[in-house]
Motif scaffolding. Structure first.
Motif, PDB file in Angstrom:
ATOM      1  N   VAL A 122       0.838  -1.198   0.000  1.00  0.00           N
ATOM      2  CA  VAL A 122       0.000   0.000   0.000  1.00  0.00           C
ATOM      3  C   VAL A 122       0.874   1.250   0.000  1.00  0.00           C
ATOM      4  N   CYS A 123       1.864   1.285   0.876  1.00  0.00           N
ATOM      5  CA  CYS A 123       2.724   2.461   0.993  1.00  0.00           C
ATOM      6  C   CYS A 123       3.491   2.713  -0.297  1.00  0.00           C
ATOM      7  N   ALA A 124       4.071   1.657  -0.851  1.00  0.00           N
ATOM      8  CA  ALA A 124       4.805   1.806  -2.103  1.00  0.00           C
ATOM      9  C   ALA A 124       3.882   2.253  -3.227  1.00  0.00           C
ATOM     10  N   GLY A 125       2.686   1.665  -3.292  1.00  0.00           N
ATOM     11  CA  GLY A 125       1.728   2.046  -4.322  1.00  0.00           C
ATOM     12  C   GLY A 125       1.279   3.484  -4.186  1.00  0.00           C
ATOM     13  N   ALA A 126       1.111   3.948  -2.947  1.00  0.00           N
ATOM     14  CA  ALA A 126       0.687   5.331  -2.722  1.00  0.00           C
ATOM     15  C   ALA A 126       1.730   6.316  -3.229  1.00  0.00           C
ATOM     16  N   ILE A 127       3.002   5.966  -3.104  1.00  0.00           N
ATOM     17  CA  ILE A 127       4.068   6.826  -3.615  1.00  0.00           C
ATOM     18  C   ILE A 127       4.174   6.718  -5.130  1.00  0.00           C
ATOM     19  N   LEU A 128       4.072   5.526  -5.652  1.00  0.00           N
ATOM     20  CA  LEU A 128       4.236   5.323  -7.094  1.00  0.00           C
ATOM     21  C   LEU A 128       3.079   5.891  -7.906  1.00  0.00           C
ATOM     22  N   THR A 129       1.891   5.983  -7.312  1.00  0.00           N
ATOM     23  CA  THR A 129       0.728   6.435  -8.077  1.00  0.00           C
ATOM     24  C   THR A 129       0.675   7.945  -8.258  1.00  0.00           C
ATOM     25  N   GLN A 130       1.615   8.657  -7.669  1.00  0.00           N
ATOM     26  CA  GLN A 130       1.661  10.104  -7.857  1.00  0.00           C
ATOM     27  C   GLN A 130       1.859  10.429  -9.343  1.00  0.00           C
ATOM     28  N   ASN A 131       0.922  11.196  -9.902  1.00  0.00           N
ATOM     29  CA  ASN A 131       1.010  11.680 -11.289  1.00  0.00           C
ATOM     30  C   ASN A 131       1.070  10.565 -12.329  1.00  0.00           C
ATOM     31  N   THR A 132       0.385   9.471 -12.072  1.00  0.00           N
ATOM     32  CA  THR A 132       0.338   8.416 -13.083  1.00  0.00           C
ATOM     33  C   THR A 132      -0.911   7.564 -12.882  1.00  0.00           C
ATOM     34  N   ALA A 133      -1.272   6.806 -13.896  1.00  0.00           N
ATOM     35  CA  ALA A 133      -2.438   5.924 -13.823  1.00  0.00           C
ATOM     36  C   ALA A 133      -2.107   4.674 -13.010  1.00  0.00           C
ATOM     37  N   TRP A 134      -3.132   4.119 -12.357  1.00  0.00           N
ATOM     38  CA  TRP A 134      -2.909   2.956 -11.511  1.00  0.00           C
ATOM     39  C   TRP A 134      -2.379   1.756 -12.290  1.00  0.00           C
ATOM     40  N   GLY A 135      -2.787   1.603 -13.540  1.00  0.00           N
ATOM     41  CA  GLY A 135      -2.288   0.492 -14.346  1.00  0.00           C
ATOM     42  C   GLY A 135      -0.772   0.501 -14.465  1.00  0.00           C
ATOM     43  N   ASN A 136      -0.185   1.682 -14.546  1.00  0.00           N
ATOM     44  CA  ASN A 136       1.273   1.787 -14.612  1.00  0.00           C
ATOM     45  C   ASN A 136       1.915   1.423 -13.277  1.00  0.00           C
ATOM     46  N   VAL A 137       1.238   1.781 -12.189  1.00  0.00           N
ATOM     47  CA  VAL A 137       1.733   1.423 -10.862  1.00  0.00           C
ATOM     48  C   VAL A 137       1.750  -0.093 -10.685  1.00  0.00           C
ATOM     49  N   GLU A 138       0.701  -0.749 -11.140  1.00  0.00           N
ATOM     50  CA  GLU A 138       0.630  -2.205 -11.028  1.00  0.00           C
ATOM     51  C   GLU A 138       1.797  -2.876 -11.728  1.00  0.00           C
TER      52      GLU A 138
ATOM     53  N   ARG B 111      10.313   1.929 -13.464  1.00  0.00           N
ATOM     54  CA  ARG B 111      10.205   2.786 -14.645  1.00  0.00           C
ATOM     55  C   ARG B 111       8.782   2.868 -15.206  1.00  0.00           C
ATOM     56  N   PRO B 112       7.988   1.768 -15.220  1.00  0.00           N
ATOM     57  CA  PRO B 112       6.627   1.872 -15.774  1.00  0.00           C
ATOM     58  C   PRO B 112       5.746   2.907 -15.077  1.00  0.00           C
ATOM     59  N   ALA B 113       6.047   3.249 -13.823  1.00  0.00           N
ATOM     60  CA  ALA B 113       5.226   4.200 -13.078  1.00  0.00           C
ATOM     61  C   ALA B 113       5.533   5.652 -13.421  1.00  0.00           C
ATOM     62  N   GLY B 114       6.546   5.882 -14.257  1.00  0.00           N
ATOM     63  CA  GLY B 114       6.881   7.246 -14.645  1.00  0.00           C
ATOM     64  C   GLY B 114       7.615   8.006 -13.547  1.00  0.00           C
ATOM     65  N   PHE B 115       8.311   9.075 -13.945  1.00  0.00           N
ATOM     66  CA  PHE B 115       9.069   9.895 -12.984  1.00  0.00           C
ATOM     67  C   PHE B 115       9.905   8.995 -12.072  1.00  0.00           C
ATOM     68  N   PHE B 116      10.539   7.982 -12.668  1.00  0.00           N
ATOM     69  CA  PHE B 116      11.143   6.912 -11.882  1.00  0.00           C
ATOM     70  C   PHE B 116      12.325   7.371 -11.040  1.00  0.00           C
ATOM     71  N   ARG B 117      13.058   8.389 -11.485  1.00  0.00           N
ATOM     72  CA  ARG B 117      14.173   8.879 -10.664  1.00  0.00           C
ATOM     73  C   ARG B 117      13.655   9.584  -9.412  1.00  0.00           C
ATOM     74  N   VAL B 118      12.645  10.433  -9.609  1.00  0.00           N
ATOM     75  CA  VAL B 118      12.043  11.136  -8.466  1.00  0.00           C
ATOM     76  C   VAL B 118      11.402  10.137  -7.511  1.00  0.00           C
TER      77      VAL B 118
END
Length: 212
Positions: A25-41, A71-78
């Motif tokens: 949950v915590c990782a997903g909450a951070i990864l979903t910033q400014n991107t679609a959930w499908g990319n987070v998955e 990388r699929p979640a976008g903004f991967f460095r940030v």
């Protein structure tokens, strides 16, 4: 509550957040910033496949490898820096133990989380609600759009004002907050889009927007 009941009758229970562990949950909450959930998955699956979807895994993995995996979640460095900041804080403050993290006053925990690099209000409240079961209502752009169109909020209403409206007018119930947010997301994905589909909307009779 009347809006909640209408949405619940229309869509049923949403069983959100889709995760197997508190850390996911915590990782997903951070990864979903400014991107679609499908990319987070996709990013979460890559972390899981690599055996790194844990606080220990993300603490020990190298920065470059982490960037590649998410990388699929976008903004991967940030986002890699934000994940690292969270797990470092989690280990330093609570020794990597969620029971300890969520044992105290959640209002103080909210303040502490907001001080972690990359943790804004929406991410913070998602962690509190979905990982910790704390009654902190999660607000997103869907929430503001829907309740502005329903006539409850100014178009310029910010996060705190929007959250306060829910927190002051609903019982402090984490299960209710969980379902309500998920129902809002479903409503906005199907009907209350940027270009709304008002004719078939289950809230059309309650909506200020359709009458203007």
């Amino acid at each position: 509550m009347a809006i909640f009941e209408l949405l619940a009758n229309c869509y049923g229970s949403r069983h959100w957040w889709p995760a197997d562990t508190q850390f996911e949950v915590c990782a997903g909450a951070i990864l979903t910033q400014n991107t679609a959930w499908g990319n987070v998955e996709k990013a979460l699956l890559q972390l899981q496949t690599a055996g790194l979807l844990s606080a220990e895994g993300l603490r020990d993995v190298g920065q470059e490898r982490l960037e590649l995996l998410i990388r699929p979640a976008g903004f991967f460095r940030v986002k890699s820096r934000r994940l690292k900041a969270f797990v470092e804080w989690f280990h330093a403050r609570f020794d990597g133990d969620f029971q300890r993290m969520f044992a105290g006053d959640w209002h103080q925990l909210r303040d502490d989380l907001l001080a972690v690099h990359g943790i804004g209000p929406e991410t913070c409240d998602a962690i509190l609600l979905y990982a910790g079961g704390k009654p902190s209502f999660v607000v997103d752009s869907y929430t503001r759009r829907l309740f502005h169109r329903l006539g409850y909020l100014r178009e310029s209403a910010g996060y705190d004002e929007t959250q306060r409206m829910f927190m002051e007018n609903l019982p402090p119930d984490a299960v209710l907050f969980n379902e309500y947010h998920a129902l809002i997301v479903e409503q906005c994905k199907l009907f209350c889009r940027k270009k709304p589909r008002c004719s078939a909307c289950p809230l059309a009779g309650q909506c200020f927007f359709t009458k203007t």
